[in-house]
Write a protein that holds these residues in place. Structure first.
Motif, PDB file in Angstrom:
ATOM      1  N   MET A  83       8.368   0.651  -7.361  1.00 56.06           N
ATOM      2  CA  MET A  83       8.640   2.156  -6.785  1.00 56.06           C
ATOM      3  C   MET A  83       9.891   2.773  -7.569  1.00 56.06           C
ATOM      4  O   MET A  83       9.852   3.776  -8.223  1.00 56.06           O
ATOM      5  N   LEU A  84      10.969   2.114  -7.346  1.00 54.02           N
ATOM      6  CA  LEU A  84      12.180   2.623  -7.609  1.00 54.02           C
ATOM      7  C   LEU A  84      12.617   2.507  -9.160  1.00 54.02           C
ATOM      8  O   LEU A  84      12.959   3.756  -9.570  1.00 54.02           O
ATOM      9  N   LEU A  85      11.892   1.579  -9.658  1.00 54.59           N
ATOM     10  CA  LEU A  85      11.979   1.716 -11.354  1.00 54.59           C
ATOM     11  C   LEU A  85      11.113   2.833 -11.931  1.00 54.59           C
ATOM     12  O   LEU A  85      11.452   3.304 -12.837  1.00 54.59           O
ATOM     13  N   LEU A  86      10.143   3.172 -11.315  1.00 52.69           N
ATOM     14  CA  LEU A  86       9.130   3.949 -11.737  1.00 52.69           C
ATOM     15  C   LEU A  86       9.699   5.354 -11.470  1.00 52.69           C
ATOM     16  O   LEU A  86       9.953   6.329 -12.299  1.00 52.69           O
ATOM     17  N   TYR A  87      10.611   5.524 -10.447  1.00 52.73           N
ATOM     18  CA  TYR A  87      11.207   6.659 -10.232  1.00 52.73           C
ATOM     19  C   TYR A  87      12.325   7.010 -11.141  1.00 52.73           C
ATOM     20  O   TYR A  87      12.583   8.034 -11.734  1.00 52.73           O
ATOM     21  N   LYS A  88      13.146   5.762 -11.343  1.00 55.73           N
ATOM     22  CA  LYS A  88      14.297   6.028 -12.425  1.00 55.73           C
ATOM     23  C   LYS A  88      13.799   6.265 -13.662  1.00 55.73           C
ATOM     24  O   LYS A  88      14.317   7.083 -14.664  1.00 55.73           O
ATOM     25  N   TYR A  96       9.007  -3.911 -17.282  1.00 57.25           N
ATOM     26  CA  TYR A  96       9.854  -3.883 -15.796  1.00 57.25           C
ATOM     27  C   TYR A  96       8.729  -4.668 -14.945  1.00 57.25           C
ATOM     28  O   TYR A  96       9.240  -5.281 -14.050  1.00 57.25           O
ATOM     29  N   ILE A  97       7.496  -4.616 -15.173  1.00 61.07           N
ATOM     30  CA  ILE A  97       6.588  -5.338 -14.310  1.00 61.07           C
ATOM     31  C   ILE A  97       6.624  -7.055 -14.528  1.00 61.07           C
ATOM     32  O   ILE A  97       6.606  -7.628 -13.479  1.00 61.07           O
ATOM     33  N   VAL A 112       0.924  -1.108   0.096  1.00 66.18           N
ATOM     34  CA  VAL A 112      -0.127  -0.044   0.015  1.00 66.18           C
ATOM     35  C   VAL A 112       0.783   1.224   0.066  1.00 66.18           C
ATOM     36  O   VAL A 112       0.603   2.274  -0.828  1.00 66.18           O
ATOM     37  N   ALA A 113       2.058   1.168   0.798  1.00 66.82           N
ATOM     38  CA  ALA A 113       2.819   2.341   0.804  1.00 66.82           C
ATOM     39  C   ALA A 113       3.659   2.920  -0.273  1.00 66.82           C
ATOM     40  O   ALA A 113       3.831   3.926  -0.568  1.00 66.82           O
ATOM     41  N   THR A 114       3.868   1.782  -1.241  1.00 64.46           N
ATOM     42  CA  THR A 114       4.528   2.211  -2.485  1.00 64.46           C
ATOM     43  C   THR A 114       3.721   2.681  -3.639  1.00 64.46           C
ATOM     44  O   THR A 114       4.031   3.101  -4.461  1.00 64.46           O
ATOM     45  N   GLY A 115       2.484   2.573  -3.306  1.00 64.99           N
ATOM     46  CA  GLY A 115       1.417   3.237  -4.093  1.00 64.99           C
ATOM     47  C   GLY A 115       1.162   2.139  -5.565  1.00 64.99           C
ATOM     48  O   GLY A 115       1.344   1.166  -5.572  1.00 64.99           O
ATOM     49  N   SER A 116       0.515   3.177  -6.362  1.00 64.93           N
ATOM     50  CA  SER A 116       0.128   2.368  -7.950  1.00 64.93           C
ATOM     51  C   SER A 116       1.002   2.242  -8.675  1.00 64.93           C
ATOM     52  O   SER A 116       1.038   2.458  -9.900  1.00 64.93           O
ATOM     53  N   PHE A 117       2.210   1.941  -8.424  1.00 68.07           N
ATOM     54  CA  PHE A 117       3.506   1.853  -9.048  1.00 68.07           C
ATOM     55  C   PHE A 117       3.244   1.121 -10.420  1.00 68.07           C
ATOM     56  O   PHE A 117       3.463   1.539 -11.478  1.00 68.07           O
ATOM     57  N   GLY A 118       2.528   0.030 -10.510  1.00 70.48           N
ATOM     58  CA  GLY A 118       2.119  -1.014 -11.207  1.00 70.48           C
ATOM     59  C   GLY A 118       1.560  -0.298 -12.481  1.00 70.48           C
ATOM     60  O   GLY A 118       1.685  -0.488 -13.467  1.00 70.48           O
ATOM     61  N   GLU A 119       0.680   0.309 -12.260  1.00 64.38           N
ATOM     62  CA  GLU A 119      -0.267   1.088 -12.867  1.00 64.38           C
ATOM     63  C   GLU A 119       0.350   2.408 -13.872  1.00 64.38           C
ATOM     64  O   GLU A 119      -0.014   2.364 -14.891  1.00 64.38           O
TER      65      GLU A 119
END
Length: 185
Positions: free
Chosen positions: A151-156, A107-108, A90-97
């Motif tokens: 989450m880190l890959l989305l940030y990258k 990445y997924i 939950v804390a990492t949010g909707s990174f997959g979407e």
């Protein structure tokens, strides 16, 4: 312990709604708006989930007895462990979407494959030594690895993250309340 998975109900519901919204924002190149939505929705999810997290961490026996019956009270510790893993989700949010909306589906795939491999490996290591608690640890650790990696890959890839001052404040206040409640308990 399915009870700990209740923590992801809010995030799962939000994810069903957010994918088309974020995909439209990405299509319109509204990346700043997408960041605002990610932060806002993540904050809502952690705030909505915290009371249930506290209930599971502080009173797992009551939760188990209420939903599944007294015969399953021995699953209290695994439920706590799984609740922590679910909360990381939950804390990492909707990174997959977001990754999906930005076309980063590879990445997924990599995250899912690595998480599954880590889970299987940790099951072989932790279950013989710790039994059901080891299974819960393996599941929570692999879920945490998957979520934090995503989450880190989305940030990258896009410089998007769920964190804000309000997010941090909500989390800190929640942890103080949890710490105080567990100390009083």
């Amino acid at each position: 312990v399915p009870g700990a998975m209740m923590l992801t109900l809010v995030l799962s519901s939000v994810n069903r709604i957010i994918l088309p919204v974020v995909s439209e924002m990405v299509g319109q190149k509204s990346h700043t708006e997408a960041q605002v939505v990610y932060k806002t929705v993540s904050r809502w999810c952690i705030i909505a989930t915290m009371p249930l997290l506290f209930l599971i961490l502080l009173f797992p026996e009551i939760v188990i007895t209420f939903f599944f019956g007294a015969a399953y009270v021995e699953a209290a510790n695994p439920m706590r462990i799984l609740a922590i893993g679910s909360y990381i989700n939950v804390a990492t949010g909707s990174f997959g979407e977001y990754l999906q909306s930005y076309g980063k589906t590879v990445y997924i795939l990599v995250i899912s494959a690595a998480g599954t491999a880590a889970n299987i490996l940790m099951m072989f290591v932790l279950v013989p030594k710790y039994g059901i608690n080891g299974a819960a640890m393996a599941m929570s650790i692999s879920l945490g690895i998957m979520c934090l990696s995503g989450m880190l890959l989305l940030y990258k890839a896009r410089r998007l993250h769920p964190f804000s001052k309000t997010y941090a404040l909500s989390t800190i206040i929640g942890m103080i309340i949890l710490g105080s409640a567990s100390w009083v308990k």
